[in-house]
Design an enzyme around this catalytic site. Sequence first.
Site, mmCIF file in Angstrom:
data_model
loop_
_atom_site.group_PDB
_atom_site.id
_atom_site.type_symbol
_atom_site.label_atom_id
_atom_site.label_comp_id
_atom_site.label_asym_id
_atom_site.label_seq_id
_atom_site.Cartn_x
_atom_site.Cartn_y
_atom_site.Cartn_z
ATOM 1 N N GLN A 1 0.817 -1.211 0.000
ATOM 2 C CA GLN A 1 0.000 0.000 0.000
ATOM 3 C C GLN A 1 0.853 1.264 0.000
ATOM 4 O O GLN A 1 0.432 2.311 0.468
ATOM 5 C CB GLN A 1 -0.939 -0.014 1.210
ATOM 6 C CG GLN A 1 -1.876 -1.214 1.200
ATOM 7 C CD GLN A 1 -3.112 -1.005 2.040
ATOM 8 O OE1 GLN A 1 -3.666 0.089 2.114
ATOM 9 N NE2 GLN A 1 -3.581 -2.052 2.679
ATOM 10 N N ASP B 1 0.666 0.055 5.890
ATOM 11 C CA ASP B 1 -0.754 -0.205 5.650
ATOM 12 C C ASP B 1 -1.508 1.127 5.669
ATOM 13 O O ASP B 1 -1.077 2.091 6.304
ATOM 14 C CB ASP B 1 -1.284 -1.137 6.755
ATOM 15 C CG ASP B 1 -2.558 -1.870 6.371
ATOM 16 O OD1 ASP B 1 -3.017 -1.698 5.234
ATOM 17 O OD2 ASP B 1 -3.085 -2.627 7.213
ATOM 18 N N HIS B 2 -2.611 1.176 4.965
ATOM 19 C CA HIS B 2 -3.534 2.318 4.997
ATOM 20 C C HIS B 2 -2.829 3.660 4.820
ATOM 21 O O HIS B 2 -2.976 4.574 5.632
ATOM 22 C CB HIS B 2 -4.329 2.323 6.304
ATOM 23 C CG HIS B 2 -5.347 1.238 6.411
ATOM 24 N ND1 HIS B 2 -6.267 1.179 7.430
ATOM 25 C CD2 HIS B 2 -5.571 0.145 5.642
ATOM 26 C CE1 HIS B 2 -7.031 0.097 7.287
ATOM 27 N NE2 HIS B 2 -6.623 -0.543 6.199
ATOM 28 N N ARG C 1 -10.406 6.439 8.124
ATOM 29 C CA ARG C 1 -9.690 5.156 8.209
ATOM 30 C C ARG C 1 -8.756 4.959 7.013
ATOM 31 O O ARG C 1 -7.545 4.970 7.145
ATOM 32 C CB ARG C 1 -10.693 3.998 8.302
ATOM 33 C CG ARG C 1 -10.049 2.625 8.512
ATOM 34 C CD ARG C 1 -11.126 1.568 8.756
ATOM 35 N NE ARG C 1 -10.541 0.260 9.021
ATOM 36 C CZ ARG C 1 -10.278 -0.661 8.097
ATOM 37 N NH1 ARG C 1 -10.564 -0.412 6.805
ATOM 38 N NH2 ARG C 1 -9.743 -1.819 8.418
ATOM 39 N N GLY D 1 -14.047 0.674 5.133
ATOM 40 C CA GLY D 1 -14.395 0.375 6.506
ATOM 41 C C GLY D 1 -13.738 -0.907 6.977
ATOM 42 O O GLY D 1 -13.023 -1.577 6.228
ATOM 43 N N PRO D 2 -13.976 -1.288 8.245
ATOM 44 C CA PRO D 2 -13.327 -2.488 8.792
ATOM 45 C C PRO D 2 -13.944 -3.792 8.290
ATOM 46 O O PRO D 2 -13.353 -4.453 7.441
ATOM 47 C CB PRO D 2 -13.480 -2.304 10.301
ATOM 48 C CG PRO D 2 -14.623 -1.357 10.472
ATOM 49 C CD PRO D 2 -14.718 -0.524 9.242
ATOM 50 N N GLU E 1 -17.569 3.691 3.399
ATOM 51 C CA GLU E 1 -18.360 4.915 3.438
ATOM 52 C C GLU E 1 -18.236 5.725 2.153
ATOM 53 O O GLU E 1 -17.178 5.777 1.534
ATOM 54 C CB GLU E 1 -17.907 5.804 4.609
ATOM 55 C CG GLU E 1 -18.160 5.199 5.974
ATOM 56 C CD GLU E 1 -17.677 6.073 7.111
ATOM 57 O OE1 GLU E 1 -17.852 5.682 8.277
ATOM 58 O OE2 GLU E 1 -17.114 7.166 6.841
ATOM 59 N N THR F 1 -18.226 -5.453 3.179
ATOM 60 C CA THR F 1 -17.480 -4.349 2.581
ATOM 61 C C THR F 1 -17.017 -4.737 1.179
ATOM 62 O O THR F 1 -16.880 -5.921 0.855
ATOM 63 C CB THR F 1 -16.253 -3.994 3.432
ATOM 64 O OG1 THR F 1 -15.555 -5.204 3.749
ATOM 65 C CG2 THR F 1 -16.648 -3.279 4.698
ATOM 66 N N LYS G 1 -12.229 -5.817 -3.714
ATOM 67 C CA LYS G 1 -12.668 -7.179 -3.404
ATOM 68 C C LYS G 1 -13.658 -7.711 -4.430
ATOM 69 O O LYS G 1 -13.647 -8.901 -4.752
ATOM 70 C CB LYS G 1 -13.317 -7.225 -2.018
ATOM 71 C CG LYS G 1 -12.362 -6.965 -0.881
ATOM 72 C CD LYS G 1 -12.907 -7.328 0.479
ATOM 73 C CE LYS G 1 -14.352 -7.064 0.708
ATOM 74 N NZ LYS G 1 -14.772 -7.314 2.095
#
Length: 656
Positions: free
Chosen positions: A116, A195-196, A280, A299-300, A305, A401, A429
């Site tokens: 990432q 990450d992120h 996030r 989201g987790p 969102e 998600t 995904k």
Amino acid sequence: MPHRRPAPAAVITTATARTPLAPAATAIFLGCGLALALSAAAWAQDTPDSVQPGTEGFDLRVVAEGLEGPWELALGPDGQLWVTERTGKRITRIDPATGAATTLATLPQVEAPGGQDGLLGLALDPALGQGAGRDHVYVAYTYIDETLPADPTVQDRASPYLHLYTKITRLTLAPDGATLTDPQDILTGLPASNDHNSGRLKFGPDGMLYLTVGDQGNNQLGNWCIPIEAQRLPTQAEIDDATYLAYVGKSLRIAPDGTIPVDNPELAGVKSHVFTYGHRNMQGLAFGPDGTLYASEQGPKTDDEINILRAGGNYGWPHVSGFADNNAYVYARWAESEETPCADLEFSDLEIPSGVPFDRETDWKGADAMTPPLATMFTVPSDWTFADPACKGIDFICWPTVAASSIEHYPATGGIPGWGNSLLVTTLKRGSLYRIGLEADGQATIPPFERYFQSENRFRDTALAPDGRTIYVATDPGGLAEALNGGTTTDMQNPGAILAFTWRAGGARPDDGQMVTGSTTAPDSPAPLEQSEEIATGQFLPATFTEDQVNAGKASYNTACAACHGNTLRNGTMGPPLAGENFEAKWKTRTVADLYADSHDRMPPSRPASLPDATYAAITAYILRVNGTEPGEQPLLTDPDALANQYVIPPEKQDQ
């Protein structure tokens, strides 16, 4: 997508037993928003079953392929597609008609040690090519700067993440239009992690740059003992010192010269680059025709969102996911574990150990003041099955998600009937594009969501042709995605490609009810192995490795691998599982020599074979131990010939 069966009520695990949460404390993550009874908000929290397949037909054409991680895709004023290649470290221009590619610039300073990071966002100056003396292109990327402080959360002093930061650089298009030259850093020392990182970069109609910075993947997977700081705002001392650690979990508004715009919001008495906070992993930004700034955020386990970003807004993370409704989400604060030190715990997405404090969404005093999302993707009840057997242990693929990766505003004057004034959201995904209709003022959504172009790909970003009838889509070169026939796949149909989906008037919905462009048939299953190809227990020996190697391998794995493959070896969101049913099926007939070579020659993705051979051997030993092989007296060697007759899967699992 396979049907989801409701599960028993959510549970929190204690040291001795599992106790169902009382209804008031149940949580996993939904989105119905306290007293928000508006019809638009209500439908915008529906489950994935509410999504409708698109009704128009499209023709698919592969524009270009073989790209090294195409990440940002933009249509330039020259009618060409401008692309950042995340791991290729290149800015590439592609002719959408012929697929001919030209490298405009290679940025050797880019560092992409994981999944990432690397060369991410790209923004073209609005005056590019107009003779205004502003033929500039801006990019955001991660880089190593050892003159800046080391990340105190990185334990491995040799890790590339020890001094990894993000910067924004401006380049200038040469007079002949063939190259980008004169790189100038406009803002350096921004946060970066394994990450992120987010990293989406856009020019606004106000002439300012907007950049998303993620929460660094903290409080989960390999970073589960690092607190999330998406709510922390910068101090004046930090801004005066150009220290930007508090920019995690934020959107930034930046002047083109890197300075803080004078009209940025003042938050907690401090004016900084921060535009909004409480985010996030916001990977999508798009402006509507009236200047409305839309964003997509991952989201987790539920509640990706869709937001409208407003100056100074607090979007709730990590206290709230989606709407503040106490439904299907609690904020577990792993770093504050009271009974057992966090480092001695095993992170789980599904269960919270006793002693780890957690809060319901409405426990947070800021819930009433937060800015709620425009819509969620998707919201489910608390009894949802988050460990769906269809995904065989790769649970996150079956979560509701979609891993929203970009967002695009489709204009009211676009050429596809019924699409005017919509948002287009790509997903990692689901290998799909979702269309979300907007009310005329762009401030509310119109049901239902529509799903297009379902494939076994990871869709990263989009660009629109001038007539609006072609949607260009960039795809990841690899990773995990939902298979067309349910479950998961790591075999991408169009890895590292730019695809063109062109609307075909009068197109019909395929018989299976999905808007699938290209084949609607899942790839054929591989033919069964001949008996002679299978491992015979009598001919192969158990793997040999020591307990010391396992311990060393676990530490190295958590540093170098957990962010992609997960800290349990099966709960990662970027890399394939290294334990469990999928791993056993893949490695049942392969040797330890194959496993060692696979990790040594391919990992980490951007710098294969960069770790010491002994480290790869230790990581291999750790993987073998997690998969059931017992350690012994003899170490795992780094000589492939010595490993060629050792099996990966223990004999007792060979016939299962």
